[in-house]
Design a protein around this motif. Structure first.
Motif, PDB file in Angstrom:
ATOM      1  N   ARG A  97       0.817  -1.213   0.000  1.00  0.00           N
ATOM      2  CA  ARG A  97       0.000   0.000   0.000  1.00  0.00           C
ATOM      3  C   ARG A  97       0.855   1.270   0.000  1.00  0.00           C
ATOM      4  O   ARG A  97       0.464   2.277  -0.600  1.00  0.00           O
ATOM      5  N   GLU A  98       2.017   1.204   0.674  1.00  0.00           N
ATOM      6  CA  GLU A  98       2.849   2.405   0.797  1.00  0.00           C
ATOM      7  C   GLU A  98       3.905   2.506  -0.290  1.00  0.00           C
ATOM      8  O   GLU A  98       4.363   3.606  -0.599  1.00  0.00           O
ATOM      9  N   GLN A  99       4.316   1.366  -0.873  1.00  0.00           N
ATOM     10  CA  GLN A  99       5.357   1.370  -1.899  1.00  0.00           C
ATOM     11  C   GLN A  99       4.932   0.516  -3.099  1.00  0.00           C
ATOM     12  O   GLN A  99       5.635  -0.416  -3.489  1.00  0.00           O
ATOM     13  N   PRO A 100       3.782   0.814  -3.680  1.00  0.00           N
ATOM     14  CA  PRO A 100       3.325  -0.003  -4.809  1.00  0.00           C
ATOM     15  C   PRO A 100       4.302   0.007  -5.974  1.00  0.00           C
ATOM     16  O   PRO A 100       4.412  -0.974  -6.708  1.00  0.00           O
ATOM     17  N   GLU A 101       5.035   1.110  -6.126  1.00  0.00           N
ATOM     18  CA  GLU A 101       5.973   1.202  -7.236  1.00  0.00           C
ATOM     19  C   GLU A 101       7.094   0.173  -7.127  1.00  0.00           C
ATOM     20  O   GLU A 101       7.586  -0.340  -8.144  1.00  0.00           O
ATOM     21  N   SER A 102       7.493  -0.167  -5.905  1.00  0.00           N
ATOM     22  CA  SER A 102       8.536  -1.174  -5.725  1.00  0.00           C
ATOM     23  C   SER A 102       8.053  -2.551  -6.167  1.00  0.00           C
ATOM     24  O   SER A 102       8.764  -3.293  -6.851  1.00  0.00           O
ATOM     25  N   HIS A 103       6.827  -2.893  -5.793  1.00  0.00           N
ATOM     26  CA  HIS A 103       6.265  -4.187  -6.184  1.00  0.00           C
ATOM     27  C   HIS A 103       5.996  -4.234  -7.689  1.00  0.00           C
ATOM     28  O   HIS A 103       6.207  -5.274  -8.329  1.00  0.00           O
ATOM     29  N   GLN A 104       5.546  -3.129  -8.256  1.00  0.00           N
ATOM     30  CA  GLN A 104       5.305  -3.103  -9.689  1.00  0.00           C
ATOM     31  C   GLN A 104       6.614  -3.277 -10.455  1.00  0.00           C
ATOM     32  O   GLN A 104       6.678  -4.035 -11.437  1.00  0.00           O
ATOM     33  N   GLU A 108       7.609  -6.229 -13.054  1.00  0.00           N
ATOM     34  CA  GLU A 108       8.058  -5.947 -14.415  1.00  0.00           C
ATOM     35  C   GLU A 108       9.409  -6.603 -14.690  1.00  0.00           C
ATOM     36  O   GLU A 108       9.623  -7.183 -15.763  1.00  0.00           O
ATOM     37  N   LEU A 109      10.321  -6.520 -13.748  1.00  0.00           N
ATOM     38  CA  LEU A 109      11.636  -7.118 -13.917  1.00  0.00           C
ATOM     39  C   LEU A 109      11.538  -8.642 -14.025  1.00  0.00           C
ATOM     40  O   LEU A 109      12.273  -9.271 -14.797  1.00  0.00           O
ATOM     41  N   THR A 110      10.617  -9.229 -13.249  1.00  0.00           N
ATOM     42  CA  THR A 110      10.429 -10.677 -13.323  1.00  0.00           C
ATOM     43  C   THR A 110       9.933 -11.082 -14.701  1.00  0.00           C
ATOM     44  O   THR A 110      10.447 -12.043 -15.307  1.00  0.00           O
ATOM     45  N   GLY A 163       0.279 -16.987  -2.716  1.00  0.00           N
ATOM     46  CA  GLY A 163      -0.893 -16.254  -2.269  1.00  0.00           C
ATOM     47  C   GLY A 163      -0.655 -14.755  -2.209  1.00  0.00           C
ATOM     48  O   GLY A 163      -1.484 -13.957  -2.666  1.00  0.00           O
ATOM     49  N   PHE A 164       0.500 -14.373  -1.668  1.00  0.00           N
ATOM     50  CA  PHE A 164       0.786 -12.947  -1.558  1.00  0.00           C
ATOM     51  C   PHE A 164       0.927 -12.298  -2.928  1.00  0.00           C
ATOM     52  O   PHE A 164       0.386 -11.211  -3.164  1.00  0.00           O
ATOM     53  N   ASP A 165       1.661 -12.953  -3.834  1.00  0.00           N
ATOM     54  CA  ASP A 165       1.860 -12.373  -5.167  1.00  0.00           C
ATOM     55  C   ASP A 165       0.522 -12.159  -5.878  1.00  0.00           C
ATOM     56  O   ASP A 165       0.320 -11.139  -6.543  1.00  0.00           O
ATOM     57  N   GLY A 166      -0.395 -13.124  -5.738  1.00  0.00           N
ATOM     58  CA  GLY A 166      -1.702 -12.976  -6.370  1.00  0.00           C
ATOM     59  C   GLY A 166      -2.488 -11.801  -5.815  1.00  0.00           C
ATOM     60  O   GLY A 166      -3.053 -10.999  -6.571  1.00  0.00           O
ATOM     61  N   GLN A 170      -3.542  -8.226  -7.801  1.00  0.00           N
ATOM     62  CA  GLN A 170      -4.927  -7.765  -7.828  1.00  0.00           C
ATOM     63  C   GLN A 170      -5.039  -6.345  -7.275  1.00  0.00           C
ATOM     64  O   GLN A 170      -5.795  -5.520  -7.802  1.00  0.00           O
ATOM     65  N   HIS A 171      -4.296  -6.055  -6.209  1.00  0.00           N
ATOM     66  CA  HIS A 171      -4.333  -4.716  -5.626  1.00  0.00           C
ATOM     67  C   HIS A 171      -3.810  -3.679  -6.618  1.00  0.00           C
ATOM     68  O   HIS A 171      -4.382  -2.589  -6.747  1.00  0.00           O
ATOM     69  N   LEU A 172      -2.725  -4.013  -7.326  1.00  0.00           N
ATOM     70  CA  LEU A 172      -2.162  -3.072  -8.284  1.00  0.00           C
ATOM     71  C   LEU A 172      -3.114  -2.833  -9.456  1.00  0.00           C
ATOM     72  O   LEU A 172      -3.208  -1.716  -9.967  1.00  0.00           O
ATOM     73  N   ALA A 173      -3.828  -3.888  -9.870  1.00  0.00           N
ATOM     74  CA  ALA A 173      -4.695  -3.777 -11.042  1.00  0.00           C
ATOM     75  C   ALA A 173      -6.103  -3.301 -10.706  1.00  0.00           C
ATOM     76  O   ALA A 173      -6.702  -2.510 -11.442  1.00  0.00           O
ATOM     77  N   LEU A 174      -6.653  -3.804  -9.587  1.00  0.00           N
ATOM     78  CA  LEU A 174      -8.049  -3.507  -9.251  1.00  0.00           C
ATOM     79  C   LEU A 174      -8.217  -3.473  -7.733  1.00  0.00           C
ATOM     80  O   LEU A 174      -8.717  -4.421  -7.130  1.00  0.00           O
ATOM     81  N   PRO A 175      -7.782  -2.401  -7.092  1.00  0.00           N
ATOM     82  CA  PRO A 175      -7.840  -2.346  -5.629  1.00  0.00           C
ATOM     83  C   PRO A 175      -9.263  -2.350  -5.101  1.00  0.00           C
ATOM     84  O   PRO A 175     -10.162  -1.747  -5.692  1.00  0.00           O
ATOM     85  N   ASP A 176      -9.452  -3.075  -3.999  1.00  0.00           N
ATOM     86  CA  ASP A 176     -10.756  -3.160  -3.329  1.00  0.00           C
ATOM     87  C   ASP A 176     -10.457  -3.435  -1.857  1.00  0.00           C
ATOM     88  O   ASP A 176     -10.232  -4.571  -1.464  1.00  0.00           O
ATOM     89  N   GLU A 177     -10.454  -2.390  -1.048  1.00  0.00           N
ATOM     90  CA  GLU A 177      -9.991  -2.496   0.332  1.00  0.00           C
ATOM     91  C   GLU A 177     -10.780  -3.533   1.136  1.00  0.00           C
ATOM     92  O   GLU A 177     -10.193  -4.321   1.879  1.00  0.00           O
ATOM     93  N   GLN A 178     -12.095  -3.538   0.992  1.00  0.00           N
ATOM     94  CA  GLN A 178     -12.906  -4.464   1.775  1.00  0.00           C
ATOM     95  C   GLN A 178     -12.633  -5.914   1.370  1.00  0.00           C
ATOM     96  O   GLN A 178     -12.446  -6.794   2.228  1.00  0.00           O
TER      97      GLN A 178
END
Length: 207
Positions: A97-104, A108-110, A163-166, A170-178
């Protein structure tokens, strides 16, 4: 820029590569562009890392080390296995949530590495390292809390990362907090149940 050693230049170039590729994308991350980002000669990048692929691998390592360090700091000194697993997942999700750019950028590198024969060994080493770090955190939590592991720790680590990667994608593409909150709770419950032998495994006809 003043002359500095390769040891000093290395972290500067890694940071420049992260800044540039976060902004422009991996495809634009040529050694020439990254050298220009820092204001050094292109030859400096090749001298320090050998190839563009060497630099990319260093960026993957740095991003992962930074994220892992944040999670490790969140590991509780006491509490049960479930509480520890929940705290680690919460810390890891906080980085999403705080560093989405790092995960993105890591994602991308993967994807880039999967299509680059020159990076195949580096990608395998990277994923092996990430799995080993995850297994280490699980093992330490199990030993501290007296929780016997019903499955090999490597399998639990791979399940955790899958599980975490999935959820992260999803959060990066279609965030849904609930929905994410519910999924994270189910994810922790599944990891804890798998580790404790309470998750019934269903046969899958893989051939």
């Amino acid at each position: 820029m003043a002359h500095v050693s390769a040891v000093e230049r290395r972290p500067q170039l890694i940071k420049a590569a992260i800044d540039f590729m976060t902004r422009e994308g991996v495809a634009a991350g040529s050694t020439r562009a990254i050298a220009a980002e820092l204001g050094v000669a292109q030859a400096t990048v090749h001298y320090t890392f050998g190839t563009k692929e060497g630099l990319y691998f260093a960026v993957m390592e740095q991003l992962t080390e930074d994220l892992v360090a944040q999670v490790e700091r969140a590991a509780p000194a006491d509490g049960g296995f479930e509480e520890t697993a929940s705290a680690l997942v919460a810390a890891l999700w906080r980085t999403v949530r705080e560093q989405p750019e790092s995960h993105q950028l890591l994602t991308e590198l993967t994807m880039f590495a999967l299509r680059s024969p020159a990076l195949s060994e580096a990608l395998e080493a990277h994923y092996r390292g990430v799995t080993e770090v995850t297994a280490k955190l699980i093992t330490e939590a199990a030993e501290r809390t007296g929780q016997p592991l019903a499955q090999p720790v490597g399998a639990i680590a791979r399940f955790f990362l899958a599980g975490f990667d999935g959820l992260m994608l999803q959060h990066l593409a279609l965030p849904d907090e609930q929905a994410e909150r519910t999924c994270l709770q189910a994810f922790v419950a599944a990891v804890v149940a798998m580790a404790g032998g309470r998750l019934e495994l269903v046969p899958v006809p893989l051939g």
